[in-house]
Design a protein around this motif. Structure first.
Motif, PDB file in Angstrom:
ATOM      1  N   LYS A  83     104.301 -47.486  21.102  1.00 30.18           N
ATOM      2  CA  LYS A  83     105.715 -47.850  20.947  1.00 30.18           C
ATOM      3  C   LYS A  83     105.890 -49.362  21.127  1.00 30.18           C
ATOM      4  CE  LYS A  83     107.622 -43.542  22.951  1.00 30.18           C
ATOM      5  NZ  LYS A  83     108.320 -42.993  24.130  1.00 30.18           N
ATOM      6  N   THR A  95     104.405 -37.238  31.359  1.00 33.40           N
ATOM      7  CA  THR A  95     105.455 -38.244  31.209  1.00 33.40           C
ATOM      8  C   THR A  95     106.586 -37.860  30.254  1.00 33.40           C
ATOM      9  OG1 THR A  95     104.479 -39.370  29.307  1.00 33.40           O
ATOM     10  CG2 THR A  95     103.682 -40.029  31.468  1.00 33.40           C
ATOM     11  N   HIS A 110     111.900 -44.165  25.679  1.00 34.43           N
ATOM     12  CA  HIS A 110     111.454 -45.174  26.648  1.00 34.43           C
ATOM     13  C   HIS A 110     110.070 -45.713  26.276  1.00 34.43           C
ATOM     14  CE1 HIS A 110     114.304 -42.516  28.565  1.00 34.43           C
ATOM     15  NE2 HIS A 110     114.500 -43.376  29.546  1.00 34.43           N
ATOM     16  N   GLN A 142     110.671 -35.756  36.914  1.00 35.90           N
ATOM     17  CA  GLN A 142     111.503 -35.955  35.720  1.00 35.90           C
ATOM     18  C   GLN A 142     112.438 -34.769  35.455  1.00 35.90           C
ATOM     19  OE1 GLN A 142     108.620 -39.190  33.615  1.00 35.90           O
ATOM     20  NE2 GLN A 142     108.633 -37.181  32.735  1.00 35.90           N
TER      21      GLN A 142
HETATM   22  P1  NAD Z   1      97.823 -42.104  31.347  1.00 36.45           P
HETATM   23  O1  NAD Z   1      98.275 -42.023  29.950  1.00 36.45           O
HETATM   24  O2  NAD Z   1      97.872 -43.434  32.040  1.00 36.45           O
HETATM   25  O3  NAD Z   1      96.345 -41.532  31.440  1.00 36.45           O
HETATM   26  C1  NAD Z   1      95.648 -41.577  32.682  1.00 36.45           C
HETATM   27  C2  NAD Z   1      94.183 -41.257  32.457  1.00 36.45           C
HETATM   28  O4  NAD Z   1      94.065 -39.917  32.033  1.00 36.45           O
HETATM   29  C3  NAD Z   1      93.528 -42.105  31.371  1.00 36.45           C
HETATM   30  O5  NAD Z   1      92.340 -42.638  31.900  1.00 36.45           O
HETATM   31  C4  NAD Z   1      93.225 -41.123  30.248  1.00 36.45           C
HETATM   32  O6  NAD Z   1      92.028 -41.411  29.576  1.00 36.45           O
HETATM   33  C5  NAD Z   1      93.115 -39.805  30.994  1.00 36.45           C
HETATM   34  N1  NAD Z   1      93.464 -38.637  30.196  1.00 36.45           N
HETATM   35  C6  NAD Z   1      94.536 -38.475  29.392  1.00 36.45           C
HETATM   36  N2  NAD Z   1      94.517 -37.248  28.828  1.00 36.45           N
HETATM   37  C7  NAD Z   1      93.408 -36.629  29.284  1.00 36.45           C
HETATM   38  C8  NAD Z   1      92.823 -35.341  29.041  1.00 36.45           C
HETATM   39  N3  NAD Z   1      93.405 -34.445  28.248  1.00 36.45           N
HETATM   40  N4  NAD Z   1      91.669 -35.039  29.684  1.00 36.45           N
HETATM   41  C9  NAD Z   1      91.088 -35.928  30.535  1.00 36.45           C
HETATM   42  N5  NAD Z   1      91.581 -37.154  30.791  1.00 36.45           N
HETATM   43  C10 NAD Z   1      92.728 -37.506  30.161  1.00 36.45           C
HETATM   44  O7  NAD Z   1      98.624 -41.058  32.266  1.00 36.45           O
HETATM   45  P2  NAD Z   1     100.120 -40.539  32.158  1.00 36.45           P
HETATM   46  O8  NAD Z   1     100.492 -40.137  33.522  1.00 36.45           O
HETATM   47  O9  NAD Z   1     100.265 -39.569  31.063  1.00 36.45           O
HETATM   48  O10 NAD Z   1     100.955 -41.849  31.743  1.00 36.45           O
HETATM   49  C11 NAD Z   1     101.389 -42.785  32.709  1.00 36.45           C
HETATM   50  C12 NAD Z   1     102.126 -43.920  32.042  1.00 36.45           C
HETATM   51  O11 NAD Z   1     103.279 -43.424  31.336  1.00 36.45           O
HETATM   52  C13 NAD Z   1     102.657 -44.915  33.064  1.00 36.45           C
HETATM   53  O12 NAD Z   1     102.499 -46.223  32.587  1.00 36.45           O
HETATM   54  C14 NAD Z   1     104.130 -44.551  33.176  1.00 36.45           C
HETATM   55  O13 NAD Z   1     104.937 -45.610  33.621  1.00 36.45           O
HETATM   56  C15 NAD Z   1     104.448 -44.146  31.765  1.00 36.45           C
HETATM   57  N6  NAD Z   1     105.634 -43.287  31.611  1.00 36.45           N
HETATM   58  C16 NAD Z   1     106.301 -43.367  30.434  1.00 36.45           C
HETATM   59  C17 NAD Z   1     107.426 -42.599  30.214  1.00 36.45           C
HETATM   60  C18 NAD Z   1     108.164 -42.724  28.917  1.00 36.45           C
HETATM   61  O14 NAD Z   1     109.106 -41.958  28.658  1.00 36.45           O
HETATM   62  N7  NAD Z   1     107.810 -43.655  28.069  1.00 36.45           N
HETATM   63  C19 NAD Z   1     107.856 -41.682  31.187  1.00 36.45           C
HETATM   64  C20 NAD Z   1     107.149 -41.615  32.376  1.00 36.45           C
HETATM   65  C21 NAD Z   1     106.026 -42.404  32.570  1.00 36.45           C
END
Ligand code: NAD
Length: 390
Positions: A109, A146, A153, A202
């Protein structure tokens, strides 16, 4: 409440269920995508038969060309989105497919934002700041956390100032989302717990937000029930497809809810911890949740008492205030059961940073929908309580 006007936003097409990932090639073709940039990380790219492998196989089958960006970082930084833009332009790409959790979706995004709305994304932090549409974007989600695959967002970290900021706009909403729970089987326990607690927060924050409405309420209630009944199992037995499926349903419901009813101090404060200490977002949220909601409780004790009942607590014979307190106890119990630690000390938080982080939390876009209006001193106190927690 009933007389208030509101809009309701989500992607127009959302694929859900075991095996849906095989449809992505066909859908990309339908959208006229000729060469998307696949935005992901190396771990996911190398996962045998994982989300990236299955996405690429389906694209190939449909004759859609692609180029891969595999440098997404957790808490994505400004340099990540610039790198995607450079690759997109160099390779003459025409669209974006994000494959991963919130970090991959927000990187895609963010890159789309700077391609069409100006190079300096820090100037676009805030609500409805985007004037131009992003390139077509499909989000393939791999964490039940998320909701970013559905939301307006984009959360980006400025690596120079360590400030995490949010660009909130309807133009950020992916055209299509994919949630295939088979891609989430065997996610490690710690990641399942952290992302599951993010989905839980959330669902809780929009339920008590000043912007809640009957549609988001029903989504929050169902999301909380699903998480109560499946997160512990998903952590204990990562291969349980039923638990994974319920967690994906919950994260989608929570994503839709907060996309429309917004969040509160937990997220406003969690962004400070994430930006300052590069800590996992879901863990930051889980550690702050009971202390921020204890603070919020007097704003609407009835709603917190209802939350306790939704979480399965027996409130018969209790005063509203005592019933409301039970919801805080239940939040702590869920977090403890899935193995989240107790104190923000464990992610490197330092009391000398609380003053500045509190000031920035009150400016975060998520702070405005919190049910109780706090001062900087109130926020410092919540950080301190989450620090002293044992
Ligand atoms: P992430 O995307 O940061 O991933 C964390 C780790 O998990 C990475 O190392 C990835 O390789 C691993 N991973 C992902 N999928 C996997 C799978 N299926 N199997 C094994 N490993 C896997 O984690 P997240 O919690 O999904 O995202 C966090 C980020 O999203 C933060 O930066 C947060 O601020 C943001 N966020 C965004 C929104 C939005 O609406 N845009 C909402 C809440 C949080």
């Amino acid at each position: 409440m009933a007389e208030r006007a509101y809009d309701f936003l989500m992607p127009s097409v959302n694929f859900f269920g075991p095996g849906v990932i095989s449809k992505i090639g066909e859908r990309a073709k339908m959208l006229g995508m000729k060469k998307p940039v696949i935005v992901t990380d190396k771990f996911l790219e190398n996962l045998k038969n994982g989300a990236v492998a299955q996405t690429l196989a389906s694209l190939k089958k449909s004759g859609v060309d692609y180029v891969v960006y595999n440098e997404v970082e957790p808490n994505p930084k400004i340099h990540n989105i610039k790198e995607v833009k450079t690759l997109y332009e160099k390779e003459d790409a025409d669209s974006i497919i994000t494959v991963g959790g919130g970090s991959a979706h927000d990187t895609g995004k963010g890159a789309g934002i700077i391609m069409t709305n100006g190079d300096d994304i820090t100037k676009l932090a805030g609500i409805e700041t985007l004037k131009n549409p992003l390139p077509p974007l499909i989000a393939v989600n791999t964490t039940a956390g998320t909701g970013s695959e559905l939301t307006r967002h984009a959360v980006i970290t400025n690596e120079e100032t360590h400030l995490k900021f949010v660009v909130v706009s309807w133009r950020n909403i992916p055209l299509v989302s994919f949630n295939d729970p088979t891609l989430m089987l065997d996610i490690p326990k710690g990641l399942t717990a952290a992302t599951g607690m993010d989905a839980f927060v959330q669902a809780v924050e929009p339920y008590v937000s000043v912007d809640h409405n009957p549609i988001t309420d029903s989504q929050c209630i169902q999301a909380i029930k699903l998480i109560e009944s499946s997160l512990r199992e998903a952590v204990a037995n990562g291969h349980n497809l039923q638990a994974r499926t319920k967690m994906v349903e919950a994260e989608m419901l929570a994503g839709m809810a907060f996309n429309n009813a917004n969040l509160g101090y937990v997220h406003a404060m969690a962004h400070q911890l994430g930006g300052q200490y590069d800590a996992p977002h879901g863990v930051c949220c889980a550690l702050l949740l009971p202390y921020a909601e204890e603070y919020n409780l007097i704003a609407d004790p009835e709603r917190f008492a209802e939350l306790a009942r939704i979480m399965g607590e027996n409130t018969d014979g209790l005063s509203t205030r005592d019933a409301a307190e039970l919801s805080i106890k239940a939040m702590k119990q869920l977090s403890e059961d899935v193995g989240i630690s107790h104190s923000i000390k464990d992610i490197g938080a330092k009391p000398e940073d609380f003053d500045l982080m509190a000031e920035n939390a009150l400016k975060d876009g998520n702070a405005f929908s919190n049910p109780r209006k706090g001062t900087k001193e109130d926020i410092v106190k919540i950080f301190q309580e989450a620090y002293d927690a044992k």
